[in-house]
Design a protein around this motif. Structure first.
Motif, mmCIF file in Angstrom:
data_model
loop_
_atom_site.group_PDB
_atom_site.id
_atom_site.type_symbol
_atom_site.label_atom_id
_atom_site.label_comp_id
_atom_site.label_asym_id
_atom_site.label_seq_id
_atom_site.Cartn_x
_atom_site.Cartn_y
_atom_site.Cartn_z
ATOM 1 N N TYR A 265 0.813 -1.219 0.000
ATOM 2 C CA TYR A 265 0.000 0.000 0.000
ATOM 3 C C TYR A 265 0.846 1.270 0.000
ATOM 4 C CZ TYR A 265 0.739 0.582 5.048
ATOM 5 O OH TYR A 265 1.299 0.771 6.279
ATOM 6 N N VAL A 266 2.033 1.236 0.565
ATOM 7 C CA VAL A 266 2.890 2.426 0.569
ATOM 8 C C VAL A 266 3.279 2.787 -0.865
ATOM 9 C CG1 VAL A 266 5.158 3.317 1.235
ATOM 10 C CG2 VAL A 266 3.780 2.073 2.901
ATOM 11 N N VAL A 267 3.728 1.814 -1.618
ATOM 12 C CA VAL A 267 4.144 2.065 -2.999
ATOM 13 C C VAL A 267 2.940 2.439 -3.856
ATOM 14 C CG1 VAL A 267 5.177 1.024 -5.059
ATOM 15 C CG2 VAL A 267 6.150 0.561 -2.810
ATOM 16 N N ARG A 268 1.827 1.755 -3.662
ATOM 17 C CA ARG A 268 0.627 2.085 -4.444
ATOM 18 C C ARG A 268 0.168 3.507 -4.190
ATOM 19 N NH1 ARG A 268 -1.672 -2.832 -2.348
ATOM 20 N NH2 ARG A 268 -3.290 -1.508 -1.493
ATOM 21 N N SER A 269 0.203 3.946 -2.936
ATOM 22 C CA SER A 269 -0.236 5.309 -2.632
ATOM 23 C C SER A 269 0.759 6.338 -3.153
ATOM 24 C CB SER A 269 -0.466 5.487 -1.136
ATOM 25 O OG SER A 269 0.742 5.372 -0.420
ATOM 26 N N LEU A 270 2.047 6.025 -3.101
ATOM 27 C CA LEU A 270 3.047 6.931 -3.674
ATOM 28 C C LEU A 270 2.811 7.124 -5.167
ATOM 29 C CD1 LEU A 270 6.382 5.804 -2.006
ATOM 30 C CD2 LEU A 270 5.182 7.963 -1.670
ATOM 31 N N GLU A 271 2.611 6.011 -5.857
ATOM 32 C CA GLU A 271 2.411 6.070 -7.303
ATOM 33 C C GLU A 271 1.146 6.842 -7.661
ATOM 34 O OE1 GLU A 271 4.675 5.266 -9.445
ATOM 35 O OE2 GLU A 271 5.956 4.389 -7.911
ATOM 36 N N ALA A 272 0.097 6.647 -6.884
ATOM 37 C CA ALA A 272 -1.170 7.315 -7.171
ATOM 38 C C ALA A 272 -1.050 8.835 -7.086
ATOM 39 C CB ALA A 272 -2.248 6.821 -6.211
ATOM 40 N N GLY A 273 -0.246 9.321 -6.181
ATOM 41 C CA GLY A 273 -0.120 10.761 -5.999
ATOM 42 C C GLY A 273 1.182 11.347 -6.498
ATOM 43 N N MET A 274 1.955 10.585 -7.259
ATOM 44 C CA MET A 274 3.290 11.041 -7.655
ATOM 45 C C MET A 274 3.300 12.365 -8.418
ATOM 46 S SD MET A 274 6.398 10.438 -7.096
ATOM 47 C CE MET A 274 6.285 8.809 -6.420
ATOM 48 N N PRO A 275 2.423 12.578 -9.394
ATOM 49 C CA PRO A 275 2.465 13.868 -10.093
ATOM 50 C C PRO A 275 2.272 15.054 -9.150
ATOM 51 C CG PRO A 275 1.171 12.303 -11.357
ATOM 52 C CD PRO A 275 1.456 11.663 -10.014
ATOM 53 N N MET A 276 1.344 14.937 -8.215
ATOM 54 C CA MET A 276 1.117 16.042 -7.272
ATOM 55 C C MET A 276 2.292 16.196 -6.310
ATOM 56 S SD MET A 276 -2.952 15.956 -6.450
ATOM 57 C CE MET A 276 -2.951 14.243 -5.933
ATOM 58 N N ARG A 277 2.892 15.102 -5.890
ATOM 59 C CA ARG A 277 4.060 15.184 -5.009
ATOM 60 C C ARG A 277 5.220 15.877 -5.721
ATOM 61 N NH1 ARG A 277 2.364 11.733 -1.133
ATOM 62 N NH2 ARG A 277 1.383 9.834 -1.831
ATOM 63 N N GLN A 278 5.445 15.491 -6.975
ATOM 64 C CA GLN A 278 6.536 16.101 -7.731
ATOM 65 C C GLN A 278 6.290 17.594 -7.927
ATOM 66 O OE1 GLN A 278 9.586 14.533 -9.048
ATOM 67 N NE2 GLN A 278 9.952 16.720 -8.885
ATOM 68 N N GLN A 279 5.059 17.969 -8.214
ATOM 69 C CA GLN A 279 4.731 19.388 -8.374
ATOM 70 C C GLN A 279 4.964 20.158 -7.079
ATOM 71 O OE1 GLN A 279 0.698 19.265 -9.764
ATOM 72 N NE2 GLN A 279 1.302 18.686 -11.849
ATOM 73 N N ALA A 280 4.605 19.566 -5.955
ATOM 74 C CA ALA A 280 4.824 20.228 -4.665
ATOM 75 C C ALA A 280 6.308 20.416 -4.394
ATOM 76 C CB ALA A 280 4.173 19.423 -3.542
ATOM 77 N N VAL A 281 7.098 19.390 -4.687
ATOM 78 C CA VAL A 281 8.551 19.499 -4.500
ATOM 79 C C VAL A 281 9.118 20.571 -5.425
ATOM 80 C CG1 VAL A 281 10.750 18.278 -4.805
ATOM 81 C CG2 VAL A 281 8.846 17.163 -3.636
ATOM 82 N N ASP A 282 8.662 20.596 -6.664
ATOM 83 C CA ASP A 282 9.138 21.600 -7.623
ATOM 84 C C ASP A 282 8.800 23.014 -7.151
ATOM 85 O OD1 ASP A 282 10.086 19.522 -9.190
ATOM 86 O OD2 ASP A 282 8.412 19.623 -10.622
ATOM 87 N N ARG A 283 7.580 23.209 -6.635
ATOM 88 C CA ARG A 283 7.191 24.535 -6.125
ATOM 89 C C ARG A 283 8.052 24.935 -4.944
ATOM 90 N NH1 ARG A 283 2.040 22.438 -6.823
ATOM 91 N NH2 ARG A 283 1.840 22.095 -4.586
ATOM 92 N N ALA A 284 8.267 23.996 -4.026
ATOM 93 C CA ALA A 284 9.085 24.294 -2.842
ATOM 94 C C ALA A 284 10.518 24.621 -3.254
ATOM 95 C CB ALA A 284 9.064 23.126 -1.871
#
Length: 51
Positions: free
Chosen positions: A19-38
């Motif tokens: 479930y950890v990997v599945r949840s990471l993959e599901a939200g990866m685009p938004m996570r990457q965008q947040a990191v890019d903004r920060a």
């Protein structure tokens, strides 16, 4: 450690169907965008130079 390195580390630690990997993959685009903004903000204000 970069964001990409951290995500790779988590993928190595858990099986692909965990479930950890599945949840990471599901939200990866938004996570990457947040990191890019920060990172953009840190670069703009020069926060790393203050540490």
């Amino acid at each position: 450690m970069t964001f990409v390195e951290r995500m790779a580390e988590l993928r190595e630690r858990y099986p692909a169907d965990h479930y950890v990997v599945r949840s990471l993959e599901a939200g990866m685009p938004m996570r990457q965008q947040a990191v890019d903004r920060a990172q953009g903000w840190i670069n703009r204000v020069g926060a790393l130079a203050q540490v």
